[in-house]
Scaffold this motif. Structure first.
Motif, PDB file in Angstrom:
ATOM      1  N   SER A 236       3.356  -1.429   3.501  1.00 44.31           N
ATOM      2  CA  SER A 236       2.542  -0.325   4.011  1.00 44.31           C
ATOM      3  C   SER A 236       3.225   1.017   3.753  1.00 44.31           C
ATOM      4  N   HIS A 237       2.520   1.925   3.084  1.00 43.09           N
ATOM      5  CA  HIS A 237       3.044   3.264   2.862  1.00 43.09           C
ATOM      6  C   HIS A 237       3.217   4.008   4.179  1.00 43.09           C
ATOM      7  N   GLU A 238       2.259   3.835   5.074  1.00 33.87           N
ATOM      8  CA  GLU A 238       2.312   4.550   6.351  1.00 33.87           C
ATOM      9  C   GLU A 238       3.540   4.155   7.154  1.00 33.87           C
TER      10      GLU A 238
ATOM     11  N   CYS B 214       5.645  -0.935  -2.917  1.00 35.90           N
ATOM     12  CA  CYS B 214       6.809  -0.173  -3.385  1.00 35.90           C
ATOM     13  C   CYS B 214       7.086  -0.633  -4.811  1.00 35.90           C
TER      14      CYS B 214
ATOM     15  N   LEU C 298       5.513   7.100  -3.852  1.00 37.95           N
ATOM     16  CA  LEU C 298       4.674   5.954  -3.515  1.00 37.95           C
ATOM     17  C   LEU C 298       3.258   6.104  -4.055  1.00 37.95           C
ATOM     18  N   LYS C 299       2.759   7.324  -4.144  1.00 30.28           N
ATOM     19  CA  LYS C 299       1.371   7.567  -4.552  1.00 30.28           C
ATOM     20  C   LYS C 299       1.253   7.983  -6.019  1.00 30.28           C
TER      21      LYS C 299
ATOM     22  N   ALA D  73       6.479  10.193  -0.241  1.00 29.77           N
ATOM     23  CA  ALA D  73       5.027  10.044  -0.381  1.00 29.77           C
ATOM     24  C   ALA D  73       4.602  10.241  -1.837  1.00 29.77           C
TER      25      ALA D  73
ATOM     26  N   THR E 206      -1.947   3.984  -6.671  1.00 31.30           N
ATOM     27  CA  THR E 206      -1.193   3.050  -5.824  1.00 31.30           C
ATOM     28  C   THR E 206      -1.390   3.457  -4.367  1.00 31.30           C
ATOM     29  N   THR E 207      -2.047   2.590  -3.613  1.00 37.16           N
ATOM     30  CA  THR E 207      -2.330   2.858  -2.204  1.00 37.16           C
ATOM     31  C   THR E 207      -1.438   2.074  -1.265  1.00 37.16           C
ATOM     32  N   GLN E 208      -0.709   1.101  -1.801  1.00 36.30           N
ATOM     33  CA  GLN E 208       0.220   0.325  -0.998  1.00 36.30           C
ATOM     34  C   GLN E 208       1.308  -0.219  -1.907  1.00 36.30           C
TER      35      GLN E 208
END
Length: 586
Positions: free
Chosen positions: A197-199, A233, A216-217, A213, A229-231
């Motif tokens: 999870s990015h969050e 690593c 990751l994005k 951020a 990429t929404t999730q």
């Protein structure tokens, strides 16, 4: 933060970014000092100071220089990202140091490639551009002290000074006793790197949130198409293993809260209820327990909930509960308790059958692919494969397995030789390719002609030539950024190098003469860093191969020295390590 805190870092800001004139000893010293202060602040719980020190480190010239050196002198230094840039010249590297600035920085998409997994399926690998790699390496320098200080004590994957042998050693301490828990939960996280999870990472990892951020994005490019990429690593970045470890850290403490645990001797933890122990290497882990029910009905749901908070889930196909009498595979080795007599049991750790079979098949494929190659070429290619695999398993019960592997390799070589000479009888072939050395017969060997007219004898190493030697597990609480453990790690490095250089007296003599340090950067030469032999006086100038004319350098320092014509000057304090005249220009 006081004014004195900034003295070393402020001096770094004004330093010239002339790549060939960089004082690497001063760079390492500055970075290590700041990393030690970050680790100390983490232990004290002073997170505001941690963030201030991280800012100092990521803006220091020394850290930027080391980050650029890391991405331009490693094995993948010639692999470009989507922009095709490699930073191959000293001028480009000097400009790269100045370009590592937070203001205006925007990472580029990753280049997606695929590499084969052990099961034959493709594994996606994402390659960042050089500037993004360097920025990640820079911020990794500031994040690693936190990861090492707060990480699970019995996590061994992608950790400084830790290896698979330490994980296996901890398992041995956990399950070898007669009263040890007999059940094991084999855990495997499904698509770990792809589903984090990015969050959760942005909320819980202490690093530059904006840059994290952006990394990751950033998305990836495959077949000239940009994918978001929404999730996850992305695998392939320098920072990815540290981030993944920090996501999974906390599971050991969670199990300790529910089942109670205490540190014994700094080497492992003892659970006071149901004997719940965790051993983790990256995203693979095992948990021991007193009964099958407690692992299946209590521990497994607890782990599943822990992972769900981070966007992860267990692989139901690979996660199972096993009794030690049945045995289980972990990190290419099989851990099993065998019944000895009517009441006694003995734990044996051996190379896993799947691992042995995969290795033998790889050797066979290599030999088949070199049908027309010279014998010396085949020996040069096979020797690193054989010794590398045998050294990995040298710490467990592997003597019989080594003999079995040697037989299969000999059989493959005999077929290779017979295929090359179908009209010759077996006696002629045996005399041509196999010779006697001392009391050993059937040695696959040859004589290679050297450029200087001399002849060098080559022979194929056997797996059984590698002696079984038990591995001394690292202390679970040892932190490479804690100054109180500095002597401990130095002693471990000395033991590792002495074992690595056993039978290579000349290299061991040179290493001891240099006090285990590289004459260029004054950093330790270890089994992990590797080394190159350097002739002080080149052979074309009349230099000999004697120990007095040789010194050991880091591969990075050796390459940089030759590319610059050895125009650098040895750092202060290192002049007496060797008699190398580093100002010599060939």
């Amino acid at each position: 933060m006081t004014a004195s805190d900034n003295i070393g870092v402020d001096a770094a800001f004004t330093r010239s970014a002339n790549w060939l004139a960089i004082d690497w000893k001063a760079c390492y010293h500055e970075v290590r000092k700041l990393q030690g202060r970050i680790a100390k602040a983490v232990r004290e719980g002073s997170w505001r100071k941690v963030k201030a020190l991280q800012w100092l480190l990521t803006h220091a010239f020394s850290a930027k220089a080391l980050a650029v050196r890391r991405v331009t002198e490693n094995q993948g230094r010639n692999t470009p990202g989507v922009d095709g840039v490699t930073w191959s010249t000293p001028e480009e590297k000097s400009k790269a140091i100045d370009s590592l600035k937070r203001r205006g920085y925007q990472p580029k998409p990753l280049k997606r490639v695929y590499i084969p997994k052990s099961n034959g399926k493709p594994r996606p690998l994402n390659i960042p551009v050089k500037k993004d790699l360097a920025m990640q390496a820079l911020h990794k320098l500031a994040l690693e002290p936190i990861a090492e200080t707060t990480g699970d004590q019995n996590s061994y994957g992608f950790r400084l000074e830790r290896c698979t042998a330490d994980a296996i050693g901890h398992l041995f301490l956990t399950v070898s006793q007669k009263t040890a828990a007999p059940w094991v939960l084999e855990g495997d996280i499904q698509a770990c790197f792809d589903e984090i999870s990015h969050e959760w990472m942005l909320q819980n990892i202490c690093t530059d949130k904006r840059l994290l951020a952006q990394w990751l994005k950033a998305g990836y490019v495959e077949k000239n198409t940009l994918f978001p990429t929404t999730q996850g690593c992305p695998q392939g970045g320098i920072l990815s293993p540290v981030l993944a470890n920090m996501v999974l850290d906390g599971l050991e403490n969670l199990l300790g809260i529910f089942y109670g645990s205490e540190t014994l001797d700094g080497n492992h933890r003892r659970a006071t209820k149901n004997q719940i122990y965790l051993t983790r290497y990256a995203d693979d882990f095992v948990i021991t327990g007193r009964t099958r029910e407690v692992l299946q009905e209590e521990v497994k749901p607890l782990v599943r909930e822990f992972l769900a908070e981070r966007g992860l889930r267990l692989s139901e196909e690979k996660t199972r509960v096993t009794h030690l009498s049945e045995g289980f595979d972990f990190l290419g080795q099989n851990i099993r308790k065998y019944r000895m007599g009517t009441a006694n049991e003995k734990l044996l750790i051996t190379p896993a059958k799947k691992n042995v079979k995969a290795f033998i098949n790889d050797i066979r494929d290599t030999i088949r692919g070199l049908k027309t190659a010279k014998q010396e070429t085949l020996i040069h290619i096979l020797n690193p494969k054989i010794t590398g695999w045998a050294n990995y398993h040298r710490h467990v019960v592997a003597a019989r397995t080594f003999e079995k592997v040697d037989y299969h390799i000999w059989n493959a070589l005999w077929k290779w030789a017979r295929r090359r000479h179908p009209k010759k009888n077996k006696h002629w072939i045996a005399d041509r390719y196999f010779h006697q050395e001392g009391n050993r017969k059937w040695v696959f060997s040859c004589v290679q002609q050297q450029d200087d007219g001399s002849r060098k004898h080559l022979h194929l190493w056997r797996a059984s030539d590698v002696k079984i030697q038990r591995h001394v597990k690292i202390l679970s609480v040892a932190n490479p950024f804690d100054t109180s453990y500095e002597e401990y790690f130095e002693n471990r490095d000395a033991i590792k190098m002495a074992n690595r250089l056993t039978g290579r007296r000349q290299l061991l003599t040179i290493w001891q003469r240099q006090a285990g340090l590289c004459p260029v950067c004054c950093e330790r030469i270890t089994a992990e860093t590797g080394w190159n032999l350097h002739h002080i006086v080149q052979k074309v100038d009349g230099g000999s191969d004697g120990s007095s004319n040789l010194c050991l350098l880091h591969p990075v320092c050796h390459r940089q020295g030759h590319s610059s014509g050895f125009k650098f000057v040895l750092p202060v304090g290192c002049e007496n390590l060797t008699s190398c005249d580093s100002s010599r220009v060939p």
